[in-house]
Every structure is written in structure tokens, then in C-alpha cells.
Design a protein around this motif. Sequence first.
Motif, PDB file in Angstrom:
ATOM      1  N   HIS A  27      19.035 144.001   9.631  1.00 12.59           N
ATOM      2  CA  HIS A  27      18.731 143.230   8.405  1.00 12.59           C
ATOM      3  C   HIS A  27      17.331 143.773   7.634  1.00 12.59           C
ATOM      4  O   HIS A  27      16.479 143.827   8.234  1.00 12.59           O
ATOM      5  CB  HIS A  27      18.412 141.659   8.679  1.00 12.59           C
ATOM      6  N   ILE A  28      17.585 143.874   6.258  1.00 15.75           N
ATOM      7  CA  ILE A  28      16.438 144.578   5.609  1.00 15.75           C
ATOM      8  C   ILE A  28      16.368 143.654   4.337  1.00 15.75           C
ATOM      9  O   ILE A  28      17.362 143.586   3.677  1.00 15.75           O
ATOM     10  CB  ILE A  28      16.822 145.781   5.035  1.00 15.75           C
ATOM     11  N   ALA A  29      15.233 142.799   4.439  1.00 17.57           N
ATOM     12  CA  ALA A  29      15.076 142.051   3.307  1.00 17.57           C
ATOM     13  C   ALA A  29      13.591 141.829   2.848  1.00 17.57           C
ATOM     14  O   ALA A  29      12.981 142.089   3.489  1.00 17.57           O
ATOM     15  CB  ALA A  29      15.502 140.484   3.768  1.00 17.57           C
ATOM     16  N   VAL A  30      13.530 141.625   1.648  1.00 14.17           N
ATOM     17  CA  VAL A  30      12.142 141.482   0.840  1.00 14.17           C
ATOM     18  C   VAL A  30      11.447 140.270   1.433  1.00 14.17           C
ATOM     19  O   VAL A  30      11.969 139.244   1.703  1.00 14.17           O
ATOM     20  CB  VAL A  30      12.476 141.325  -0.734  1.00 14.17           C
ATOM     21  N   GLY A  31      10.008 140.436   1.713  1.00 11.90           N
ATOM     22  CA  GLY A  31       9.233 139.349   2.457  1.00 11.90           C
ATOM     23  C   GLY A  31       9.648 139.490   3.926  1.00 11.90           C
ATOM     24  O   GLY A  31       8.763 138.446   4.400  1.00 11.90           O
ATOM     25  N   SER A  32      10.227 140.309   4.443  1.00 10.74           N
ATOM     26  CA  SER A  32      10.427 140.072   5.890  1.00 10.74           C
ATOM     27  C   SER A  32      10.489 141.396   6.389  1.00 10.74           C
ATOM     28  O   SER A  32      10.673 142.493   6.033  1.00 10.74           O
ATOM     29  CB  SER A  32      11.970 139.634   6.219  1.00 10.74           C
ATOM     30  N   PRO A  33       9.962 141.691   7.876  1.00 10.26           N
ATOM     31  CA  PRO A  33      10.035 142.687   8.595  1.00 10.26           C
ATOM     32  C   PRO A  33      11.448 143.369   8.885  1.00 10.26           C
ATOM     33  O   PRO A  33      12.466 142.465   8.795  1.00 10.26           O
ATOM     34  CB  PRO A  33       9.206 142.661   9.957  1.00 10.26           C
ATOM     35  N   ILE A  34      11.634 144.586   9.345  1.00  7.29           N
ATOM     36  CA  ILE A  34      13.247 144.954   9.640  1.00  7.29           C
ATOM     37  C   ILE A  34      13.500 143.911  10.715  1.00  7.29           C
ATOM     38  O   ILE A  34      12.645 144.066  11.506  1.00  7.29           O
ATOM     39  CB  ILE A  34      13.012 146.309   9.845  1.00  7.29           C
ATOM     40  N   ILE A  35      14.707 143.587  10.888  1.00  9.04           N
ATOM     41  CA  ILE A  35      15.134 142.802  11.999  1.00  9.04           C
ATOM     42  C   ILE A  35      16.238 143.201  12.344  1.00  9.04           C
ATOM     43  O   ILE A  35      17.509 143.676  11.851  1.00  9.04           O
ATOM     44  CB  ILE A  35      15.389 141.582  11.499  1.00  9.04           C
ATOM     45  N   LYS A  47       5.499 143.757  12.141  1.00 12.00           N
ATOM     46  CA  LYS A  47       4.873 142.912  11.517  1.00 12.00           C
ATOM     47  C   LYS A  47       4.835 143.164   9.810  1.00 12.00           C
ATOM     48  O   LYS A  47       4.820 142.389   8.972  1.00 12.00           O
ATOM     49  CB  LYS A  47       3.606 142.271  11.772  1.00 12.00           C
ATOM     50  N   GLN A  48       5.185 144.443   9.637  1.00  9.69           N
ATOM     51  CA  GLN A  48       5.008 144.702   8.261  1.00  9.69           C
ATOM     52  C   GLN A  48       6.267 144.352   7.507  1.00  9.69           C
ATOM     53  O   GLN A  48       7.449 144.521   7.713  1.00  9.69           O
ATOM     54  CB  GLN A  48       5.050 146.383   7.972  1.00  9.69           C
ATOM     55  N   LYS A  49       5.996 143.583   6.217  1.00 13.23           N
ATOM     56  CA  LYS A  49       6.963 142.966   5.604  1.00 13.23           C
ATOM     57  C   LYS A  49       7.510 143.950   4.290  1.00 13.23           C
ATOM     58  O   LYS A  49       6.797 144.795   3.936  1.00 13.23           O
ATOM     59  CB  LYS A  49       6.629 141.776   4.932  1.00 13.23           C
ATOM     60  N   ARG A  97      17.558 135.395  -3.990  1.00 13.65           N
ATOM     61  CA  ARG A  97      16.296 135.221  -5.031  1.00 13.65           C
ATOM     62  C   ARG A  97      15.920 136.177  -5.904  1.00 13.65           C
ATOM     63  O   ARG A  97      14.771 136.553  -5.983  1.00 13.65           O
ATOM     64  CB  ARG A  97      15.104 135.062  -3.976  1.00 13.65           C
ATOM     65  N   GLY A  98      16.813 136.861  -6.409  1.00 12.56           N
ATOM     66  CA  GLY A  98      16.807 138.049  -7.436  1.00 12.56           C
ATOM     67  C   GLY A  98      16.316 139.398  -6.979  1.00 12.56           C
ATOM     68  O   GLY A  98      16.118 140.392  -7.485  1.00 12.56           O
ATOM     69  N   ASN A  99      16.480 139.616  -5.330  1.00 10.44           N
ATOM     70  CA  ASN A  99      15.958 140.796  -4.913  1.00 10.44           C
ATOM     71  C   ASN A  99      17.240 141.446  -4.050  1.00 10.44           C
ATOM     72  O   ASN A  99      18.159 140.697  -3.421  1.00 10.44           O
ATOM     73  CB  ASN A  99      14.852 140.706  -3.733  1.00 10.44           C
ATOM     74  N   SER A 100      17.237 142.609  -4.203  1.00  5.33           N
ATOM     75  CA  SER A 100      18.263 143.354  -3.187  1.00  5.33           C
ATOM     76  C   SER A 100      18.079 143.198  -1.840  1.00  5.33           C
ATOM     77  O   SER A 100      16.710 143.253  -1.410  1.00  5.33           O
ATOM     78  CB  SER A 100      18.397 144.776  -3.597  1.00  5.33           C
ATOM     79  N   SER A 101      18.868 143.190  -1.109  1.00  3.99           N
ATOM     80  CA  SER A 101      18.734 142.929   0.406  1.00  3.99           C
ATOM     81  C   SER A 101      20.212 143.660   1.095  1.00  3.99           C
ATOM     82  O   SER A 101      21.013 143.922   0.316  1.00  3.99           O
ATOM     83  CB  SER A 101      19.066 141.712   0.618  1.00  3.99           C
ATOM     84  N   LEU A 102      20.163 143.913   2.412  1.00  4.28           N
ATOM     85  CA  LEU A 102      21.128 144.630   3.207  1.00  4.28           C
ATOM     86  C   LEU A 102      21.233 143.998   4.660  1.00  4.28           C
ATOM     87  O   LEU A 102      20.549 143.789   5.408  1.00  4.28           O
ATOM     88  CB  LEU A 102      20.719 146.037   3.197  1.00  4.28           C
ATOM     89  N   ALA A 103      22.486 144.092   5.035  1.00  3.65           N
ATOM     90  CA  ALA A 103      22.838 143.572   6.383  1.00  3.65           C
ATOM     91  C   ALA A 103      23.854 144.741   6.966  1.00  3.65           C
ATOM     92  O   ALA A 103      24.888 144.941   6.048  1.00  3.65           O
ATOM     93  CB  ALA A 103      23.654 142.298   6.425  1.00  3.65           C
ATOM     94  N   ALA A 104      23.528 145.306   7.822  1.00  5.27           N
ATOM     95  CA  ALA A 104      24.259 146.656   8.447  1.00  5.27           C
ATOM     96  C   ALA A 104      24.883 146.288   9.934  1.00  5.27           C
ATOM     97  O   ALA A 104      24.217 145.971  10.858  1.00  5.27           O
ATOM     98  CB  ALA A 104      23.569 147.935   8.484  1.00  5.27           C
ATOM     99  N   ARG A 105      26.164 146.284  10.057  1.00  5.00           N
ATOM    100  CA  ARG A 105      26.693 146.208  11.386  1.00  5.00           C
ATOM    101  C   ARG A 105      27.019 147.663  12.303  1.00  5.00           C
ATOM    102  O   ARG A 105      27.698 148.527  11.445  1.00  5.00           O
ATOM    103  CB  ARG A 105      28.218 145.426  11.259  1.00  5.00           C
ATOM    104  N   ILE A 106      26.405 147.762  13.145  1.00  6.27           N
ATOM    105  CA  ILE A 106      26.573 149.155  13.835  1.00  6.27           C
ATOM    106  C   ILE A 106      27.927 148.832  14.559  1.00  6.27           C
ATOM    107  O   ILE A 106      28.300 148.069  15.206  1.00  6.27           O
ATOM    108  CB  ILE A 106      25.559 149.157  15.128  1.00  6.27           C
TER     109      ILE A 106
END
Length: 348
Positions: A27-35, A47-49, A97-106
Amino acid sequence: MRYNKEMSSVANTIFNKAAKAGASDVHIAVGSPIIFRKDGELQHQGKQKNTVAKVDAFIKSILSAAKYKQFKEEKEMDTSYSTPTGIRLRINCHYERGNSSLAARIIPDKVPSLEDIGIEDLEYLCDEKEGLILFTGPTGAGKSTSLAAMIQHIATHKGGHIVTLEDPVEFVFKSEKGLIRQRQLGRDFLEFPAALRGVLRQDPNIIMVGEMRDLETIAAALTLAETGHLVFATLHTPNAMQTIDRIVDVFPPHQQQQIRTQLSLSLRAIVAQRLVPCAHGGRTAPREVLINTPAVANIIRDNRTPELKSVLQTGRDTGMCTFGKHAKELLKNGEIDKETYEWMKNEG
């Protein structure tokens, strides 16, 4: 251009790291670290957002220019991606929330066998000549993996002409006995209903539909199952009863009796599953299995779906199983703990 290449390298590094760690999703989202999601749990990678610019550049680096433009216009996109090291992913780009985001399934590089995922007792379904076989469950329940194992088993042991309609193509099937055509939405066809109508002219034995999403797709799949083809598909429904209701309810009232009749004749089995923690790490899948016996067909046709619960509980001899009974077997074999069993026991 240089920045885009750098971000592409960053994306490949992240995806490779996730695959090596045994993660199922990124998961790659604004305001959050890579998850990463591993064994069902979300795990922050540092911890880097992520900033707006970084997420947008990340998405831009893995999409073609045309797809990136389409994503910015439509705000949603499903696609696939491969790293130079061969890691394949199913990707959903979206906005929040107006920002691009991504969810990737391996996507695993090897199609699992029936034994690998514990559905070898369903091997007999691969011998069906025609009809509809459904794998259901919530997102992330392993439906696509179970479906892929069935298709690969057929391709390896029986052959035949298999056509898949997917969004996007996930597992890559191989067969030395027959012919497999894997078609991807947007690249090889434009709409599921039209592709399903066209597949009749392609001389298939088996058709796999990635997901039955709407009335037209469901209607076309039922028709194919009635005309001498074996159709595999998935639905986002939690159990067999709700699967029947979902298929019927998507049609207008004046068509519903006709659909019940069609379904009672063409359905072969519904396999509903959930992924739960395994006692020794990883996850396993308790399942509910409904086989379309004459009694089940009568219940479907007569709109008495609540009675399916009783049939599931007493139909062990015909291959049926409830979530609760399967969970009890998993507990007995030490595959799940008591807490997981107690939760699944209440599911049926």
C-alpha cells in the motif's frame, strides 16, 4: 525523465522487497509510510511518510503515459505490472481525499496445486463437462488462487481449450495437452459481456471469468454454462446462500424466476472461503461447499434459499461442508487455534 527512472527503480525495489518478505499486498498512500500486508496483518516499513509528490511520481513511474493520463481523468485504474526481476503484481490506482493512492497485490510466480492450498478433495469438480462453478468470498480471501489451481489442474491433466477473461491477467497458465488463451480487459477485450458473447465463436471447452460483476456478465455466464461449457467464476459474496440471492437479485423482478430456473439447472458448485491465521504461521482457508444436488436445485428454483443452511449441514455424503465443520477439521489437524475455530464455528 531522470526522476521518473529513479522512481521506477524505487518501485521495483519496494515490490521486490515485499515479495522477498512474503507479503501479499503493498500500500502506497499520502501521509503514511509504505505498508506491506503479510499473513493478513499490515506492517509499516519505516516511519517516513509519503508525500503527495512522491506517491504521484511512484504511480507515474509504473504506468505508461497513456495509462497515467487515463488514471488522472478517470480517478481509478486496474492494471498489472512486472519488475525486471519477474515479480508480477495486480495494481489498483485510485484517489482518496483528493490524493492519488495505490494498492498492489503480489501474484505468486508459480500456480499452486490443489494440494498446496488444501482443495484436493474438490478435484472431482475438474471433471465436470459443463455448468457453473463459483468461488466466492470477500476481497483477499484467496478466490483467484483457488480458481487458478483448478484451471491449472485441468490444463495439466485434461487439456482442452481454456479461455480466461481477466482484469488483469494474474497467474500465467501452461499446458502441453491443450490450448489456453488468457485475455485481459482493456488490452484484449473492452467489456466482459461482449467478450462472453464472442467466446462462443472461439470453440472453448472451459471459460474462466475473473469476476461476475453485473447483470450482463452474470446472464452471459449462465447462458454459456447452459450451452455445454464449463464456466468458472468468482463473486464477492460471503457464503453460498448470499451468492444465490446476489445472482438472482441483480435481475429485475420479472426475470428472477427465469434466472432461478437457469441457475438450478446450470450450477454445479459454490465454494465460499475465508483466510484465517494458521497456527504455525501464514494463513489457511476454511471453506463452505455447496453442491447442486436435486434437493438444492429444487430449493433454488422455488426461492427457498434459507433452507440451504440445513442442506449444507446434512450433506456431507455429497461433498458439502459448512465453515464450522471445516474449521473443526482444521482445529483437529492443528492448523488453526481454538480462538479461530470459535469464530469460524459461528459462521455455519
